[in-house]
Every structure is written in C-alpha cells, then in structure tokens.
Motif scaffolding. Structure first.
Motif, mmCIF file in Angstrom:
data_model
loop_
_atom_site.group_PDB
_atom_site.id
_atom_site.type_symbol
_atom_site.label_atom_id
_atom_site.label_comp_id
_atom_site.label_asym_id
_atom_site.label_seq_id
_atom_site.Cartn_x
_atom_site.Cartn_y
_atom_site.Cartn_z
ATOM 1 N N TRP A 213 0.847 -1.207 0.000
ATOM 2 C CA TRP A 213 0.000 0.000 0.000
ATOM 3 C C TRP A 213 0.875 1.246 0.000
ATOM 4 C CZ3 TRP A 213 -1.201 4.673 1.920
ATOM 5 C CH2 TRP A 213 -2.466 5.191 1.663
ATOM 6 N N THR B 184 3.019 5.904 -2.634
ATOM 7 C CA THR B 184 3.960 7.010 -2.348
ATOM 8 C C THR B 184 5.381 6.784 -2.861
ATOM 9 O OG1 THR B 184 4.763 6.084 -0.249
ATOM 10 C CG2 THR B 184 2.744 7.400 -0.152
ATOM 11 N N CYS C 140 7.206 22.114 4.244
ATOM 12 C CA CYS C 140 7.925 21.488 3.128
ATOM 13 C C CYS C 140 8.527 22.513 2.174
ATOM 14 C CB CYS C 140 7.003 20.542 2.362
ATOM 15 S SG CYS C 140 6.443 19.189 3.403
ATOM 16 N N SER D 53 2.838 7.022 7.953
ATOM 17 C CA SER D 53 3.629 6.183 7.042
ATOM 18 C C SER D 53 4.448 7.026 6.066
ATOM 19 C CB SER D 53 2.720 5.212 6.290
ATOM 20 O OG SER D 53 1.639 5.887 5.705
ATOM 21 N N MET E 39 -4.197 15.717 7.865
ATOM 22 C CA MET E 39 -3.987 15.986 6.436
ATOM 23 C C MET E 39 -5.166 15.472 5.624
ATOM 24 S SD MET E 39 -0.870 14.977 3.876
ATOM 25 C CE MET E 39 -1.080 13.209 3.989
ATOM 26 N N LYS F 234 -5.960 13.996 -0.393
ATOM 27 C CA LYS F 234 -6.302 14.180 -1.815
ATOM 28 C C LYS F 234 -6.245 15.659 -2.207
ATOM 29 C CE LYS F 234 -8.971 10.000 -2.926
ATOM 30 N NZ LYS F 234 -7.948 9.161 -2.354
ATOM 31 N N VAL G 278 -4.348 17.883 -0.796
ATOM 32 C CA VAL G 278 -2.929 18.263 -0.820
ATOM 33 C C VAL G 278 -2.281 17.770 -2.114
ATOM 34 C CG1 VAL G 278 -0.702 18.027 0.353
ATOM 35 C CG2 VAL G 278 -2.790 18.199 1.700
ATOM 36 N N PHE G 279 -2.601 16.556 -2.480
ATOM 37 C CA PHE G 279 -2.030 15.958 -3.696
ATOM 38 C C PHE G 279 -2.347 16.831 -4.913
ATOM 39 C CE2 PHE G 279 -0.447 11.834 -5.440
ATOM 40 C CZ PHE G 279 -0.537 12.152 -6.793
ATOM 41 N N ALA H 196 7.607 14.494 -1.275
ATOM 42 C CA ALA H 196 6.424 14.183 -0.453
ATOM 43 C C ALA H 196 5.780 12.893 -0.915
ATOM 44 C CB ALA H 196 5.413 15.320 -0.518
ATOM 45 N N ASN H 197 5.824 12.688 -2.213
ATOM 46 C CA ASN H 197 5.173 11.513 -2.781
ATOM 47 C C ASN H 197 5.737 11.323 -4.191
ATOM 48 O OD1 ASN H 197 3.403 9.764 -4.153
ATOM 49 N ND2 ASN H 197 1.727 10.290 -2.761
ATOM 50 N N PHE I 250 6.442 22.106 -2.366
ATOM 51 C CA PHE I 250 5.073 22.466 -1.986
ATOM 52 C C PHE I 250 4.769 21.847 -0.627
ATOM 53 C CE2 PHE I 250 0.645 21.427 -1.439
ATOM 54 C CZ PHE I 250 -0.013 22.573 -1.847
HETATM 55 O O1 UT7 Z 1 4.849 17.273 2.149
HETATM 56 C C1 UT7 Z 1 3.561 17.508 2.614
HETATM 57 C C2 UT7 Z 1 2.610 17.347 1.541
HETATM 58 N N1 UT7 Z 1 1.932 16.060 1.639
HETATM 59 C C3 UT7 Z 1 1.626 15.436 0.529
HETATM 60 O O2 UT7 Z 1 1.991 15.895 -0.530
HETATM 61 C C4 UT7 Z 1 0.750 14.217 0.591
HETATM 62 C C5 UT7 Z 1 -0.259 14.274 -0.525
HETATM 63 N N2 UT7 Z 1 -1.257 13.185 -0.447
HETATM 64 C C6 UT7 Z 1 -0.905 11.930 -0.711
HETATM 65 O O3 UT7 Z 1 0.222 11.640 -1.012
HETATM 66 C C7 UT7 Z 1 -2.001 10.864 -0.664
HETATM 67 O O4 UT7 Z 1 -3.231 11.490 -0.410
HETATM 68 C C8 UT7 Z 1 -1.724 9.791 0.411
HETATM 69 C C9 UT7 Z 1 -0.606 8.874 -0.038
HETATM 70 C C10 UT7 Z 1 -1.381 10.414 1.725
HETATM 71 C C11 UT7 Z 1 -2.988 8.946 0.631
HETATM 72 O O5 UT7 Z 1 -3.401 8.359 -0.605
HETATM 73 P P1 UT7 Z 1 -4.946 8.414 -1.030
HETATM 74 O O6 UT7 Z 1 -5.076 7.658 -2.286
HETATM 75 O O7 UT7 Z 1 -5.365 9.853 -1.059
HETATM 76 O O8 UT7 Z 1 -5.644 7.615 0.123
HETATM 77 P P2 UT7 Z 1 -6.802 8.077 1.113
HETATM 78 O O9 UT7 Z 1 -6.273 8.991 2.167
HETATM 79 O O10 UT7 Z 1 -7.987 8.551 0.324
HETATM 80 O O11 UT7 Z 1 -7.172 6.718 1.793
HETATM 81 C C12 UT7 Z 1 -7.695 5.631 1.023
HETATM 82 C C13 UT7 Z 1 -7.848 4.436 1.931
HETATM 83 C C14 UT7 Z 1 -8.580 4.767 3.223
HETATM 84 O O12 UT7 Z 1 -9.360 3.652 3.575
HETATM 85 P P3 UT7 Z 1 -10.946 3.636 3.284
HETATM 86 O O13 UT7 Z 1 -11.496 4.789 4.060
HETATM 87 O O14 UT7 Z 1 -11.080 3.808 1.800
HETATM 88 O O15 UT7 Z 1 -11.368 2.311 3.783
HETATM 89 C C15 UT7 Z 1 -7.482 4.924 4.230
HETATM 90 O O16 UT7 Z 1 -7.888 4.634 5.555
HETATM 91 O O17 UT7 Z 1 -6.546 3.980 2.327
HETATM 92 C C16 UT7 Z 1 -6.490 3.898 3.754
HETATM 93 N N3 UT7 Z 1 -5.134 4.167 4.182
HETATM 94 C C17 UT7 Z 1 -4.202 3.218 4.352
HETATM 95 N N4 UT7 Z 1 -4.256 1.894 4.178
HETATM 96 C C18 UT7 Z 1 -3.117 1.189 4.423
HETATM 97 C C19 UT7 Z 1 -4.577 5.356 4.472
HETATM 98 N N5 UT7 Z 1 -3.288 5.208 4.831
HETATM 99 C C20 UT7 Z 1 -3.032 3.878 4.767
HETATM 100 C C21 UT7 Z 1 -1.887 3.089 5.013
HETATM 101 N N6 UT7 Z 1 -1.988 1.760 4.829
HETATM 102 N N7 UT7 Z 1 -0.714 3.638 5.410
#
Ligand code: UT7
Length: 343
Positions: free
Chosen positions: A35, A40, A121, A166, A233, A236, A238-239, A272-273, A330
C-alpha cells in the motif's frame, strides 16, 4: 551586487532504518509495504532515538556543509533553520544550533542572528530566498541554511494515524550560501502561499485563541486531544494542489529566466510523494534521468528533502559546478516555491 552561490552542502540522517514492514511488525499499524510503496514510492525512513532533536541532526549536516565550503562556524554571518519540528514551541532550533556550533563561547564568541523558518515542506526554498537576499544585499558573506526535522517523535504510530505516519522520516540537510563575484549562483527564487488551506495540512497541538490554550484537568495538567495532537492531512486535496502549484512554480521559474525545462540539468523536487513528482515531471516533459529522488529511503523529511538531495548529488558526482539546477517544493500552508541555481 554580489552573487549568492552554494559553497558547501551537507546531510545527515539517523542510523535507525524503519521499513514499511517495521511499521506493521514493530508498531502494529494495519498497513502493508505494498500500500505505502504503490501510493507514495516510500520503502523506508529513518527515525532518531529519543533525546535527539532537530538541532542535533542539523548540527551534523551543518558541520559537513561547512567542511565542504572550507569554512569554520565562526565564518558564518547568519543561521537560518527551516523546520516544523523544533525542540520547543519557542525559541526555535536556530539558537540551539548556534550554541552547538560553539558560536556562543569564549572570547571569540560570535552572536550571529539565528532565524527560524516556519514554512514546512517549502521551508528550504523560503530559506534559500532569504539567504540569497541577505548575501546579495551585502549584509552577509556566508549564511548557513539548514532544513532539519525530527518527525518520528510527533507521528501517531498507530492505525489511526497511518495516513500521515507512514509518510514521514527524520533527517537534516544544510547548505552554505556565500557571496561571490563569479557569474554563478542563485539566479532567482519564487515563493507563494495560499492561507485558505491552512487547516488542510496542519498539526495544531493547541489553539492559542482558546482560554486556556490547552484544556486542563482539575490538577492543572494540560490535556491534548488526539485530533489536535497529531498532524491532520486531507491527502487528496494536498495531492491535487501540490501537482498544480509545483507545475506553476516550474513554469514561473523558467519563464522569468527566459529558459525552458530543457536548459535544466538537474531537478530537485521536494519529496512528499513519488507519484506527485512523476505527475509533475510527466506534465512538464521532464525526463526521468534529470530527476533525483530520496523518498524511497528517507520518506518525506519535509524541510530537509531538497538540501539532502543536493548533498547526495554533489557527493555522488551528479551535481558539479556549471550545471543548471532547479528546485521545487510544496507543502502545508499551503506554501510553495522554486529556485534556479547555476551551480
Ligand atoms: O509534504 C507535505 C505534503 N503532503 C503530501 O503531498 C501528501 C499528498 N497526499 C498523498 O500523497 C495521498 O493522499 C496519500 C498517499 C497520503 C494517501 O493516498 P490516497 O489515495 O489519497 O488515500 P486516502 O487517504 O484517500 O485513503 C484511502 C484508503 C482509506 O481507507 P478507506 O477509508 O477507503 O477504507 C485509508 O484509511 O486507504 C487507507 N489508508 C491506508 N491503508 C493502508 C490510508 N493510509 C493507509 C496506510 N496503509 N498507510
């Protein structure tokens, strides 16, 4: 007006490696390597031991940067410390670093200004703009700029906090920005912010508008609720904003310099990703061989990502004088920035 160039780089990450599998096995977080890696690009990060703070990591990076520049701490005219994980609420990490570098002792004490930069950042790029301006104005000959973070102490290392915890790791990167009459150095920097999104990526811990600013129990002991103790955070949002603003920052930087992306020899993107960076690179047609990464091994080290990248590239011989470098970032605020440097 003198030019401001990077005369030395240094980096330091703590020894302890924490892999994605370690998050599951050691901390019991309900996640998987697949995952985290697929979303990431992160495989591992470094965590500092208890007792170690951002200024400790910063000191190691700073001493390496000073050595690379052929300078002693007493040659510095100013310290800039970019961090979102300072030792205390106040004062900032800059004064801790100044003391650690031995600038406050003895008859040769040099009480240089120490300024903390709170731009998450984008902190390194805000610092680079500030250091460049200080050097070009003639106020400083050598400015130490450190980006250092000790995230591991303030991550919710449980399943509840997995979306944020994570992603982040500890580390520090440093550069010395020095005056030169040579035709080289920081050609320009561009910074931006959009305060409408301050709450989309934040770690509140308290809200100073409240009285008291942290709720107290009947014994006067402060109680911080998990919702504000740990970073929050909306990933989505932020992304999306990161992709948009980083593309814009690159285009602004190149247009202002009258160059195109093809003129850039090396790209240092904030880490960041990996998916964000691939998206930006694909959108702008930046070839993979001109990009450098460290997110796979260090995670997101916030203010430290770009100086760590620069330091590794210099030490590996990938970044040499004469090259044109672009740095882009960013982060929380939202804040963003870019810089073009003739190395
Ligand atoms: O430098 C600071 C700037 N930060 C960034 O640039 C981060 C930008 N955002 C991202 O990189 C992405 O949004 C993430 C990688 C943080 C998250 O990815 P996502 O595709 O947006 O996932 P999400 O937050 O929408 O979560 C999807 C699912 C959720 O489960 P449900 O509700 O669909 O059942 C989360 O609970 O993934 C789950 N989830 C995880 N599952 C396993 C969230 N974190 C994890 C994890 N392991 N570590």
């Amino acid at each position: 007006m003198p030019n401001a160039y990077i005369s030395g780089t240094g980096g330091y990450v703590p020894e302890r490696v924490v892999t994605n599998d370690d998050l599951v096995e050691q901390y019991g977080i309900d996640t998987t390597h697949e995952w985290i890696h697929r979303r990431t690009g992160i495989e591992a990060r470094r965590f500092a031991e208890a007792g170690v703070g951002s200024a400790d990591l910063g000191e190691k990076a700073a001493r390496r940067a000073l050595e690379a520049a052929g300078l002693q701490p007493h040659d510095l005219d100013m310290i800039l410390f970019a961090t979102l994980s300072p030792e205390y609420c106040f004062p900032g990490s800059g004064v801790f670093l100044q003391e650690k570098l031995g600038l406050c002792e003895g008859v040769n004490a040099k009480f240089v200004p120490a300024l903390d930069i709170r731009n998450q950042c984008s902190g390194f790029l805000y610092g680079l703009g500030t250091a460049t301006a200080m050097v070009q104005s003639g106020a400083c000959k050598h400015v130490l700029l450190v980006g250092g973070e000790t995230h591991s102490a303030a991550l919710d290392l449980s399943t509840r906090g997995r979306t944020v915890s994570s992603l982040f790791g500890d580390g520090a990167g440093a550069v010395v920005v020095s005056a030169t009459d040579e035709d080289r150095g920081v050609r320009g920097w561009w910074l931006g912010a959009d305060g409408r999104y301050a709450d989309v990526l934040c770690q509140r811990v308290w809200d100073i508008r409240n009285r008291p600013f942290i709720p107290q129990d009947e014994h006067g002991v402060g109680q911080v609720q998990p919702e504000i103790m740990w970073a929050h955070m909306e990933g989505k949002k932020v992304f999306r904003a990161a992709v948009e603003r980083m593309c814009e920052a690159v285009i602004t930087a190149c247009t202002s310099q009258g160059i195109t992306g093809e003129d850039i020899d090396l790209w240092c993107f904030h880490q960041a990703n990996m998916r964000i960076n691939q998206y930006v690179a694909n959108t702008l047609g930046i070839p993979e061989e001109k990009l450098i990464h460290n997110i796979h091994k260090y995670g997101n080290t916030t203010a430290a990502t770009i100086p760590l990248l620069m330091d590794e590239a210099v030490r590996e011989g990938r970044l040499t004088p004469g090259m044109k470098v672009a740095a882009v970032g960013f982060g929380s605020g939202f804040t963003w920035g870019s810089a073009i440097i003739d190395w």
